[in-house]
Design a protein around this motif. Structure first.
Motif, PDB file in Angstrom:
ATOM      1  N   LEU A  99       0.801  -1.223   0.000  1.00 19.10           N
ATOM      2  CA  LEU A  99       0.000   0.000   0.000  1.00 19.10           C
ATOM      3  C   LEU A  99       0.833   1.272   0.000  1.00 19.10           C
ATOM      4  O   LEU A  99       0.338   2.326  -0.383  1.00 19.10           O
ATOM      5  CB  LEU A  99      -0.944   0.015   1.209  1.00 19.10           C
ATOM      6  N   LEU A 100       2.079   1.188   0.412  1.00 16.88           N
ATOM      7  CA  LEU A 100       2.915   2.389   0.444  1.00 16.88           C
ATOM      8  C   LEU A 100       3.115   2.927  -0.971  1.00 16.88           C
ATOM      9  O   LEU A 100       3.287   2.157  -1.917  1.00 16.88           O
ATOM     10  CB  LEU A 100       4.281   2.079   1.062  1.00 16.88           C
ATOM     11  N   PRO A 101       3.076   4.243  -1.119  1.00 16.02           N
ATOM     12  CA  PRO A 101       3.306   4.810  -2.453  1.00 16.02           C
ATOM     13  C   PRO A 101       4.736   4.549  -2.918  1.00 16.02           C
ATOM     14  O   PRO A 101       5.671   4.579  -2.127  1.00 16.02           O
ATOM     15  CB  PRO A 101       3.052   6.300  -2.251  1.00 16.02           C
ATOM     16  N   THR A 102       4.861   4.299  -4.204  1.00 10.65           N
ATOM     17  CA  THR A 102       6.180   4.077  -4.779  1.00 10.65           C
ATOM     18  C   THR A 102       6.720   5.396  -5.331  1.00 10.65           C
ATOM     19  O   THR A 102       5.986   6.377  -5.462  1.00 10.65           O
ATOM     20  CB  THR A 102       6.114   3.053  -5.928  1.00 10.65           C
ATOM     21  N   ALA A 103       7.976   5.399  -5.674  1.00  8.90           N
ATOM     22  CA  ALA A 103       8.569   6.578  -6.312  1.00  8.90           C
ATOM     23  C   ALA A 103       7.863   6.862  -7.631  1.00  8.90           C
ATOM     24  O   ALA A 103       7.674   8.019  -8.011  1.00  8.90           O
ATOM     25  CB  ALA A 103      10.061   6.354  -6.531  1.00  8.90           C
ATOM     26  N   GLU A 104       7.439   5.815  -8.315  1.00  4.86           N
ATOM     27  CA  GLU A 104       6.698   5.991  -9.575  1.00  4.86           C
ATOM     28  C   GLU A 104       5.354   6.671  -9.317  1.00  4.86           C
ATOM     29  O   GLU A 104       4.947   7.558 -10.074  1.00  4.86           O
ATOM     30  CB  GLU A 104       6.481   4.647 -10.261  1.00  4.86           C
TER      31      GLU A 104
ATOM     32  N   PHE B 152      -1.744  13.158  -0.704  1.00  2.00           N
ATOM     33  CA  PHE B 152      -0.469  13.189  -1.423  1.00  2.00           C
ATOM     34  C   PHE B 152       0.586  13.921  -0.601  1.00  2.00           C
ATOM     35  O   PHE B 152       1.723  13.463  -0.474  1.00  2.00           O
ATOM     36  CB  PHE B 152      -0.633  13.840  -2.799  1.00  2.00           C
ATOM     37  N   VAL B 153       0.219  15.037  -0.036  1.00  2.14           N
ATOM     38  CA  VAL B 153       1.166  15.824   0.755  1.00  2.14           C
ATOM     39  C   VAL B 153       1.533  15.098   2.045  1.00  2.14           C
ATOM     40  O   VAL B 153       2.697  15.094   2.453  1.00  2.14           O
ATOM     41  CB  VAL B 153       0.587  17.229   1.060  1.00  2.14           C
ATOM     42  N   SER B 154       0.555  14.465   2.668  1.00  2.00           N
ATOM     43  CA  SER B 154       0.833  13.767   3.928  1.00  2.00           C
ATOM     44  C   SER B 154       1.535  12.430   3.710  1.00  2.00           C
ATOM     45  O   SER B 154       2.108  11.871   4.637  1.00  2.00           O
ATOM     46  CB  SER B 154      -0.469  13.547   4.701  1.00  2.00           C
ATOM     47  N   GLY B 155       1.488  11.915   2.465  1.00  2.00           N
ATOM     48  CA  GLY B 155       2.121  10.632   2.179  1.00  2.00           C
ATOM     49  C   GLY B 155       1.230   9.439   2.439  1.00  2.00           C
ATOM     50  O   GLY B 155       1.656   8.297   2.308  1.00  2.00           O
ATOM     51  N   PHE B 156      -0.023   9.689   2.791  1.00  2.07           N
ATOM     52  CA  PHE B 156      -0.962   8.599   3.077  1.00  2.07           C
ATOM     53  C   PHE B 156      -1.847   8.344   1.858  1.00  2.07           C
ATOM     54  O   PHE B 156      -3.052   8.543   1.897  1.00  2.07           O
ATOM     55  CB  PHE B 156      -1.817   8.924   4.303  1.00  2.07           C
TER      56      PHE B 156
ATOM     57  N   ARG C 128       2.208  11.756  -9.955  1.00  2.92           N
ATOM     58  CA  ARG C 128       1.425  12.850  -9.377  1.00  2.92           C
ATOM     59  C   ARG C 128       2.140  14.194  -9.541  1.00  2.92           C
ATOM     60  O   ARG C 128       1.530  15.194  -9.883  1.00  2.92           O
ATOM     61  CB  ARG C 128       1.133  12.561  -7.910  1.00  2.92           C
ATOM     62  N   THR C 129       3.438  14.195  -9.307  1.00  4.46           N
ATOM     63  CA  THR C 129       4.209  15.427  -9.473  1.00  4.46           C
ATOM     64  C   THR C 129       4.166  15.890 -10.925  1.00  4.46           C
ATOM     65  O   THR C 129       4.006  17.088 -11.205  1.00  4.46           O
ATOM     66  CB  THR C 129       5.660  15.202  -9.017  1.00  4.46           C
ATOM     67  N   ASP C 130       4.262  14.959 -11.861  1.00  5.41           N
ATOM     68  CA  ASP C 130       4.186  15.303 -13.281  1.00  5.41           C
ATOM     69  C   ASP C 130       2.808  15.858 -13.629  1.00  5.41           C
ATOM     70  O   ASP C 130       2.699  16.840 -14.371  1.00  5.41           O
ATOM     71  CB  ASP C 130       4.500  14.078 -14.136  1.00  5.41           C
ATOM     72  N   LEU C 131       1.765  15.254 -13.108  1.00  4.14           N
ATOM     73  CA  LEU C 131       0.405  15.745 -13.371  1.00  4.14           C
ATOM     74  C   LEU C 131       0.218  17.159 -12.829  1.00  4.14           C
ATOM     75  O   LEU C 131      -0.360  18.023 -13.510  1.00  4.14           O
ATOM     76  CB  LEU C 131      -0.635  14.802 -12.770  1.00  4.14           C
ATOM     77  N   ILE C 132       0.717  17.429 -11.649  1.00  3.78           N
ATOM     78  CA  ILE C 132       0.620  18.774 -11.065  1.00  3.78           C
ATOM     79  C   ILE C 132       1.331  19.781 -11.968  1.00  3.78           C
ATOM     80  O   ILE C 132       0.803  20.855 -12.265  1.00  3.78           O
ATOM     81  CB  ILE C 132       1.206  18.788  -9.638  1.00  3.78           C
ATOM     82  N   ARG C 133       2.513  19.423 -12.438  1.00  9.31           N
ATOM     83  CA  ARG C 133       3.259  20.311 -13.334  1.00  9.31           C
ATOM     84  C   ARG C 133       2.504  20.536 -14.640  1.00  9.31           C
ATOM     85  O   ARG C 133       2.416  21.655 -15.132  1.00  9.31           O
ATOM     86  CB  ARG C 133       4.649  19.737 -13.631  1.00  9.31           C
TER      87      ARG C 133
END
Length: 71
Positions: free
Chosen positions: A20-25, A59-63, A30-35
């Protein structure tokens, strides 16, 4: 008996957390979508050069996980 149950449950919970932990991918997507959203907003109105899209929530909290939405 409780220690045996805990010993059996620990690897299951650790595996679940790893899955369940988010991966670097996940973070990169998400960072690419925000940009891309920010770039699109600047393209729509070039006179506004200081547009900043700021994520919040999980996303910001990492959960979050790979299926989570983006706030």
């Amino acid at each position: 008996m409780a220690a045996a149950a805990e010993d059996a449950l620990t690897p299951i919970l650790e595996q679940l957390c790893d899955e369940l932990l988010p991966t670097a991918e996940d973070a990169g997507k998400r960072t690419d979508l925000i940009r891309r959203i920010q770039d699109c907003l600047q393209d729509v109105n070039p006179s506004v050069s200081n547009v900043e899209v700021v994520p919040f929530g999980s996303f910001v909290s990492g959960f979050y996980d790979s299926a989570s939405d983006l706030d």
